[in-house]
Design an enzyme around this catalytic site. Sequence first.
Site, PDB file in Angstrom:
ATOM      1  N   GLY A 145      39.890  31.669  39.449  1.00 29.91           N
ATOM      2  CA  GLY A 145      38.742  32.509  39.087  1.00 29.91           C
ATOM      3  C   GLY A 145      38.009  31.939  37.887  1.00 29.91           C
ATOM      4  O   GLY A 145      36.778  31.987  37.816  1.00 29.91           O
ATOM      5  N   THR A 149      40.628  17.364  46.864  1.00 27.86           N
ATOM      6  CA  THR A 149      41.198  17.723  48.162  1.00 27.86           C
ATOM      7  C   THR A 149      41.580  19.205  48.159  1.00 27.86           C
ATOM      8  O   THR A 149      42.255  19.671  47.237  1.00 27.86           O
ATOM      9  CB  THR A 149      42.442  16.847  48.440  1.00 27.86           C
ATOM     10  OG1 THR A 149      42.058  15.492  48.276  1.00 27.86           O
ATOM     11  CG2 THR A 149      42.974  17.075  49.852  1.00 27.86           C
ATOM     12  N   SER A 184      39.643  35.585  42.868  1.00 25.56           N
ATOM     13  CA  SER A 184      40.859  34.820  42.566  1.00 25.56           C
ATOM     14  C   SER A 184      42.003  35.329  43.436  1.00 25.56           C
ATOM     15  O   SER A 184      42.158  36.546  43.615  1.00 25.56           O
ATOM     16  CB  SER A 184      41.199  34.996  41.087  1.00 25.56           C
ATOM     17  OG  SER A 184      42.417  34.383  40.791  1.00 25.56           O
ATOM     18  N   ALA A 185      42.813  34.389  43.945  1.00 31.19           N
ATOM     19  CA  ALA A 185      43.855  34.760  44.902  1.00 31.19           C
ATOM     20  C   ALA A 185      45.016  35.546  44.282  1.00 31.19           C
ATOM     21  O   ALA A 185      45.522  36.501  44.877  1.00 31.19           O
ATOM     22  CB  ALA A 185      44.398  33.485  45.561  1.00 31.19           C
ATOM     23  N   HIS A 186      45.432  35.145  43.088  1.00 31.67           N
ATOM     24  CA  HIS A 186      46.714  35.678  42.599  1.00 31.67           C
ATOM     25  C   HIS A 186      46.656  37.121  42.116  1.00 31.67           C
ATOM     26  O   HIS A 186      47.677  37.697  41.754  1.00 31.67           O
ATOM     27  CB  HIS A 186      47.325  34.749  41.534  1.00 31.67           C
ATOM     28  CG  HIS A 186      46.655  34.778  40.193  1.00 31.67           C
ATOM     29  ND1 HIS A 186      47.235  35.357  39.097  1.00 31.67           N
ATOM     30  CD2 HIS A 186      45.473  34.279  39.764  1.00 31.67           C
ATOM     31  CE1 HIS A 186      46.448  35.200  38.041  1.00 31.67           C
ATOM     32  NE2 HIS A 186      45.370  34.540  38.425  1.00 31.67           N
ATOM     33  N   GLN A 219      38.867  41.288  39.402  1.00 29.44           N
ATOM     34  CA  GLN A 219      39.701  42.498  39.418  1.00 29.44           C
ATOM     35  C   GLN A 219      39.210  43.530  40.438  1.00 29.44           C
ATOM     36  O   GLN A 219      39.792  44.616  40.544  1.00 29.44           O
ATOM     37  CB  GLN A 219      39.747  43.152  38.026  1.00 29.44           C
ATOM     38  CG  GLN A 219      40.398  42.298  36.957  1.00 29.44           C
ATOM     39  CD  GLN A 219      41.928  42.195  37.105  1.00 29.44           C
ATOM     40  OE1 GLN A 219      42.561  42.939  37.866  1.00 29.44           O
ATOM     41  NE2 GLN A 219      42.528  41.273  36.370  1.00 29.44           N
ATOM     42  N   CYS A 272      47.335  39.694  21.152  1.00 31.15           N
ATOM     43  CA  CYS A 272      48.689  39.520  20.627  1.00 31.15           C
ATOM     44  C   CYS A 272      48.744  38.447  19.549  1.00 31.15           C
ATOM     45  O   CYS A 272      49.554  37.525  19.596  1.00 31.15           O
ATOM     46  CB  CYS A 272      49.664  39.117  21.728  1.00 31.15           C
ATOM     47  SG  CYS A 272      50.122  40.481  22.733  1.00 31.15           S
ATOM     48  N   ASN A 323      38.939  43.943  33.257  1.00 29.32           N
ATOM     49  CA  ASN A 323      40.371  43.655  33.394  1.00 29.32           C
ATOM     50  C   ASN A 323      41.231  44.328  32.335  1.00 29.32           C
ATOM     51  O   ASN A 323      42.444  44.343  32.453  1.00 29.32           O
ATOM     52  CB  ASN A 323      40.610  42.138  33.336  1.00 29.32           C
ATOM     53  CG  ASN A 323      40.004  41.514  32.113  1.00 29.32           C
ATOM     54  OD1 ASN A 323      38.790  41.509  31.954  1.00 29.32           O
ATOM     55  ND2 ASN A 323      40.831  41.000  31.229  1.00 29.32           N
TER      56      ASN A 323
HETATM   57  N1  PLP Z   1      38.154  37.210  35.405  1.00 28.96           N
HETATM   58  C1  PLP Z   1      38.886  38.314  35.267  1.00 28.96           C
HETATM   59  C2  PLP Z   1      38.200  39.641  35.183  1.00 28.96           C
HETATM   60  C3  PLP Z   1      40.277  38.242  35.197  1.00 28.96           C
HETATM   61  O1  PLP Z   1      41.006  39.352  35.060  1.00 28.96           O
HETATM   62  C4  PLP Z   1      40.889  36.964  35.280  1.00 28.96           C
HETATM   63  C5  PLP Z   1      42.356  36.827  35.155  1.00 28.96           C
HETATM   64  O2  PLP Z   1      43.001  37.591  34.471  1.00 28.96           O
HETATM   65  C6  PLP Z   1      40.066  35.839  35.450  1.00 28.96           C
HETATM   66  C7  PLP Z   1      38.700  35.994  35.505  1.00 28.96           C
HETATM   67  C8  PLP Z   1      40.640  34.469  35.576  1.00 28.96           C
HETATM   68  O3  PLP Z   1      41.182  34.274  36.853  1.00 28.96           O
HETATM   69  P1  PLP Z   1      42.218  33.061  37.099  1.00 28.96           P
HETATM   70  O4  PLP Z   1      43.517  33.480  36.494  1.00 28.96           O
HETATM   71  O5  PLP Z   1      42.288  32.916  38.584  1.00 28.96           O
HETATM   72  O6  PLP Z   1      41.634  31.866  36.453  1.00 28.96           O
END
Ligand code: PLP
Length: 376
Positions: A70, A233, A195-197, A176, A318, A146
Amino acid sequence: MIYLDNAATTKPCIDAFRRAERFITEQFHNPSALYDEGRQLQSELKKARSVLLSKVADETWFECIFTSCGTEADNHAVFSFAKRGNAVTTAGEHSAISACFHELKNKGNVEPRITPLLADGRVDVEKLLSLIDDKTTFVSVMHVNNEIGAINDINAIARRVKAKNPRVIFHSDGVQAYGKIPYRLSKDVDLYSISAHKIGGLKGVGALIKRKSLVISPLVMGGGQESGRRSGTENTFGIMHFAYSAEKKFSCLKEDFERVRGMRETLWNGLDKDVYVRLSTEDGTPYILLVSAKGLRGEVLLHMANDKGLIVGTGSACSSNAKTRYSKVVLACGFDEKTADGVLRLSFSPETTKNDIQGAITILNEVGRELARRMK
Ligand code: PLP
């Protein structure tokens, strides 16, 4: 261990892993190769693009470029279109956008403009519009925040932005939102990052959804993959796993949305109100509940909870550095430093169970009360 840090990352989807496994064991070839195996992989990637796009956008209007995450999708959007004049974003953005705006400032050829937030974490749309003028080239407004979970109505915002200056390129960070809340992108949105994860996919896989007619320069140059817009790739396994995870998420998105909302409210109702205050509003994403143990340090609570078997996040950076210690998003919503210091981010997934919620309530109340006693 109870896992309530799903806004940071989610557990990879095992069903998707089983379906995608053949892209490691058998179909491991280079998707750009000219032989049949390569061409077959291109056609699988085409299917994946269609799955990922069709869930949120009209495929005749939009296409997608695969990226490494992302963050890369966000960087690609900013650095391709914020090249002159001024660029506008919000005080709520993830660092994947805010750091790019900082870089624009350092480079000096684009004037970055930052819009303040409302108390609930949404962007102040009237102030955003007041920052847009004839020289504005690029606007980026995140879809779901987020940290606090606020939802911006990006279609409505993009429409008003275009009404003020039709030449603006409008981007939204949808990391998000995608696979979590129901929506379709309107034609006023030019670019959208995913973003996939965050939805059961793998870390290191993302995409930039873009309007087909928009010409974009590459950020990563080389072998000319992704039609020359993103070299390197393709991560075939990761992309196919992303598409299969998305299929699963979108097949029950609305039911999950309601169920997770119920769990978020049960968690909030069970928390000791002498210790915790709620920062996220009810109309934000159900997947995030931001609370603050006012007068206590969120980071200390995070470690105490971890010792008892609960994983949560904090909204703050933090850091012991006073300038970066407090979440800039929480401060931008108008909360004081004491509230910002006590922040805990509890974030859910459809896999979160009722037992997880009950367990989290017990642990959070125990650690909150214990730390409050120690601080007296
Ligand atoms: N944008 C938002 C709102 C996110 O919460 C995050 C990840 O926490 C990202 C971008 C970044 O995504 P990635 O971890 O795939 O780089």
